[in-house]
Write a protein that holds these residues in place. Structure first.
Motif, PDB file in Angstrom:
ATOM      1  N   GLN A  78       0.802  -1.172   0.004  1.00 57.07           N
ATOM      2  CA  GLN A  78       0.240   0.031   0.100  1.00 57.07           C
ATOM      3  C   GLN A  78       0.853   1.389   0.082  1.00 57.07           C
ATOM      4  OE1 GLN A  78      -2.285   0.632   3.812  1.00 57.07           O
ATOM      5  NE2 GLN A  78      -3.958   1.552   2.615  1.00 57.07           N
TER       6      GLN A  78
ATOM      7  N   PRO B 267      -0.750  11.072  -4.524  1.00 55.45           N
ATOM      8  CA  PRO B 267      -1.560  12.328  -4.274  1.00 55.45           C
ATOM      9  C   PRO B 267      -3.079  12.003  -4.240  1.00 55.45           C
ATOM     10  CG  PRO B 267       0.304  12.529  -5.854  1.00 55.45           C
ATOM     11  CD  PRO B 267       0.175  10.991  -5.573  1.00 55.45           C
TER      12      PRO B 267
ATOM     13  N   SER C 206      -3.600  10.028  -0.724  1.00 52.37           N
ATOM     14  CA  SER C 206      -4.488   8.836  -0.506  1.00 52.37           C
ATOM     15  C   SER C 206      -3.458   7.641  -0.593  1.00 52.37           C
ATOM     16  CB  SER C 206      -5.614   8.717  -1.406  1.00 52.37           C
ATOM     17  OG  SER C 206      -6.303   7.685  -1.517  1.00 52.37           O
ATOM     18  N   THR C 207      -3.995   6.633  -0.834  1.00 50.33           N
ATOM     19  CA  THR C 207      -2.961   5.343  -0.956  1.00 50.33           C
ATOM     20  C   THR C 207      -3.588   4.752  -2.189  1.00 50.33           C
ATOM     21  OG1 THR C 207      -4.148   3.896   0.415  1.00 50.33           O
ATOM     22  CG2 THR C 207      -2.343   5.157   1.613  1.00 50.33           C
ATOM     23  N   LYS C 208      -2.721   3.700  -2.702  1.00 52.96           N
ATOM     24  CA  LYS C 208      -3.169   2.787  -3.586  1.00 52.96           C
ATOM     25  C   LYS C 208      -2.485   1.210  -3.371  1.00 52.96           C
ATOM     26  CE  LYS C 208      -0.698   3.784  -7.946  1.00 52.96           C
ATOM     27  NZ  LYS C 208      -1.022   4.511  -9.274  1.00 52.96           N
ATOM     28  N   TRP C 209      -3.023   0.321  -3.673  1.00 54.39           N
ATOM     29  CA  TRP C 209      -2.522  -1.113  -3.792  1.00 54.39           C
ATOM     30  C   TRP C 209      -1.838  -1.444  -4.685  1.00 54.39           C
ATOM     31  CZ3 TRP C 209      -2.081  -3.618   0.970  1.00 54.39           C
ATOM     32  CH2 TRP C 209      -2.570  -3.296   1.824  1.00 54.39           C
ATOM     33  N   ILE C 210      -0.531  -1.804  -4.694  1.00 53.14           N
ATOM     34  CA  ILE C 210       0.375  -2.216  -5.769  1.00 53.14           C
ATOM     35  C   ILE C 210       0.629  -3.622  -5.724  1.00 53.14           C
ATOM     36  CG2 ILE C 210       2.454  -2.123  -6.903  1.00 53.14           C
ATOM     37  CD1 ILE C 210       1.241   0.281  -7.057  1.00 53.14           C
ATOM     38  N   VAL C 211      -0.215  -4.488  -6.741  1.00 52.08           N
ATOM     39  CA  VAL C 211      -0.102  -5.996  -6.596  1.00 52.08           C
ATOM     40  C   VAL C 211       0.683  -6.533  -7.759  1.00 52.08           C
ATOM     41  CG1 VAL C 211      -1.454  -7.947  -6.653  1.00 52.08           C
ATOM     42  CG2 VAL C 211      -2.399  -5.665  -5.624  1.00 52.08           C
TER      43      VAL C 211
END
Lengths: 422, 422
Positions: free
Chosen positions: B116, B120, B409-414
């Motif tokens: 995670q 921005p 914010s966040t994002k999930w890197i998979v």
């Protein structure tokens, strides 16, 4: 309900009881909360017949009201599903209590110690549709995270939810926590939902779960802060260098494994230089599983067993065995298409090119961006969160699968020895 | 502005330019963003006369329009204040870039790696009142955190803000980033603010800064997610065991150091068993600094140099040299009073009792809860965050002083190697 000399809004006594219960829950030790969850699981297992009987009344009414088979399936509870619910509650017992976790902290130059710790929100409202499993999941997650919860389920599940909430309340009380930690406002009907959305000061956060129209109504009408859970127009992009077998498996799994959920694939994009090599096999595998291909002109040249895609197909969340397929000229064209049509849920690239993988991860702005995996992995259970509150597609507070930490806020604890500001 | 065949809302071109700029900012390296901030600081230092001339026009108009001396003071810029702004921008250069920070991550049982990471928001809207320093602070924080920002300042600061935004845009462009990274919608007047609040899909988060009425209007009208920054009805509780000198110093500093800000003390609570020992000296020190004491009956018995407190005093955010004082029977009574009247900003206990300190920290639900320190420490600068977006009094996303991480914010890197879901 308490009597009042003043006219009060119908929900006020419920909301005041929730606020009061939230104070007890906020300081309840993990072992007490876990005891309540254990009692809920036992109550579910001990009341299978009662739950099924109530659920049958909902199913009969749903059939009379013309619910689709998909909705009736979501509404249905049987012994196996009730056991699955009980096991999910017990799994939440095994998760770490998020309350009290120290997120960060430091010593200030003047000797003051500051630490940011997780605390419950307080009162969480949930508005959802006819899925009685949500009643149990949300009650368990809320209790574990120290929150009182006010539930507004769909009227189609009213009998099931009434029985479930009754069992849950008795179980909570048996553990020494307030029964009003979990309440339903279904008896207040639509007016109750409307009042819940206005209840600033009583409700700390509101979570809508269900159809796009339900979510949109809550997001635009609520005066309480909302966490949007969401629709998924999910993309897979097959890059020029994509491994053929990975392409076949990932597209098939993403589309066919469970087409009715939000992380299912809706639009497949293929690099023009890989289309001839990949598309026939990838699409034949889908066709063999009963998927209808909505292809653009270049797709239909390569794979005639498809129907023409229209503009609407690019923004469709089919939730069925349909897929839109488009041949694009470049990675940039794929990213542009995703920017335009994605709902920001999940996108995956299949590639063997490191630079393109990194560009996709950086430039696609979705809750989950993936390289060489099925989109079906965007899921709280798969991510190791135990149960799941929902999948947030907004950027504020939580993004992606929401577990226990996402049901908490934080506060700053500041410890000094008489310091004042110069 | 782009031409369109369709009628568009007046703000659309501005918001589209912000969205476009946000894409460039999101992937801009830290060194480029820092170069832009350095250019802003240099532009402020190189344009002192121009800024002061514009600010004088605002001050003259404000005097004609009857602004209070407090508001005129907040509006005023001089060479020293402009230098302070430039230094704040350079301080933001020295902070760690939050974009790309890995918040958490794990390897799943099937070998997939998930992480995670901070990203921005995209486009941040800010609605604020006549404080031109906010224009510079927010622009600098937004650029560093990779966000485009759309500013709606108060009409009273319109000339100052127009000059400042012009300087900022030229500085950003000189570093190779889009000038539209920072835009003002002041020329659109009130209609612009209203449209900004409706701009879902264009604006990712809206931050109101200013009076309680401004914040309330934004919170209740906005369809864009809002981070509420807030009013502070701040309490200090002097427990039975409070050290007398700490009590005197902490109360005086909390009230008198800067009475017009949100972390200033408004209501003092004193344990009945400590009132006789502490109140005369604590209140005499306040009186000596010109503070008016609004005391309850027991306070006035012990300290006659006070005026009677009314019910309104307990919820007053004076922002002036006034304080409400109440003698309470117990820690529980103090906590109950705080629950009823606090806005959830900051509360501090002065005590030598470990159990009472822990109870206060656990049971008072505010953004910052303190033991034995001045309430003036709830501040981004004091907490080590550099500049400050504001102090959030809501529970969603951010709580307490907001710095750079709170603008992400966040994002999930998979990352996988062909995995599909079984």
């Amino acid at each position: 309900m308490p009597q009042s000399q003043q006219p009060v809004a119908p929900l006020t006594p419920t909301l005041e009881a929730a606020r009061s219960a939230s104070l007890a829950l906020a300081s309840a030790p993990s072992e007490v909360k876990n005891r309540a969850l254990g009692a809920i699981a036992a109550a579910l297992r001990g009341s299978v017949d009662e739950i099924i009987a109530a659920n049958r009344r909902d199913l009969a009414a749903g059939a009379d009201n013309g619910l689709t088979s998909g909705l009736l399936d979501r509404l249905a509870l049987d012994a196996a599903r009730i056991e699955t619910l009980a096991q999910a509650v017990l799994q939440i017992v095994s998760l770490t209590d998020p309350v009290g976790e120290v997120v960060r902290g430091s010593s200030l130059p003047n000797g003051i110690k500051i630490s940011q710790v997780r605390v419950p929100f307080g009162v969480v409202g949930v508005i959802y549709e006819a899925r009685p499993n949500v009643t149990v999941d949300l009650a368990a997650l809320a209790i574990k995270s120290g929150n009182a919860v006010v539930l507004r389920g769909g009227s189609a599940a009213e009998n099931s939810n009434r029985v479930l909430v009754g069992l849950i309340q008795a179980a909570i009380a048996s553990a020494g926590l307030p029964a009003e930690s979990v309440q339903t406002i279904d008896p207040f009907g639509r007016a109750g939902a409307t009042e819940l959305m206005q209840a600033r000061g009583y409700v700390d956060v509101l979570i809508p779960r269900g159809s796009a129209s339900l979510i949109n109504a809550v997001v635009t009408q609520s005066k309480v802060p909302v966490i949007e859970t969401g629709a998924g127009v999910v993309h897979v992009f097959l890059d020029e260098s994509a491994d053929a077998q990975w392409a076949i498996d990932i597209v098939h799994n993403s589309k066919v494994h469970r087409p009715s959920v939000c992380n299912a694939l809706e639009t497949l994009l293929v690099h023009k230089n890989a289309a001839e090599r990949l598309l026939p096999d990838v699409l034949a595998r889908l066709t063999a599983s009963g998927v209808t291909i909505h292809g653009d002109a270049r797709t239909r040249e390569l794979y005639p067993d498809s129907v023409p895609a229209t503009e609407d197909d690019w923004s469709a969340e089919y939730m069925s065995l349909d897929i839109a397929v488009k041949v694009v000229d470049s990675l940039d064209a794929a990213i542009d298409h995703i920017r335009r049509y994605s709902t920001g849920h999940t996108e995956s690239i299949v590639t063997n090119d490191v630079v393109n993988a990194e560009r996709f991860l950086n430039e696609v702005d979705s809750a989950a961006v993936m390289v060489n995996t099925s989109t079906r992995f965007t899921d709280g259970g798969e991510f190791g969160f135990g149960a799941e509150v929902g999948i947030s597609t907004q950027k504020l507070h939580a993004r992606g699968p929401m577990g226990l930490p996402e049901l908490t806020s934080t506060k700053w604890i500041v410890r000094g020895t008489g310091q004042v500001r110069a």
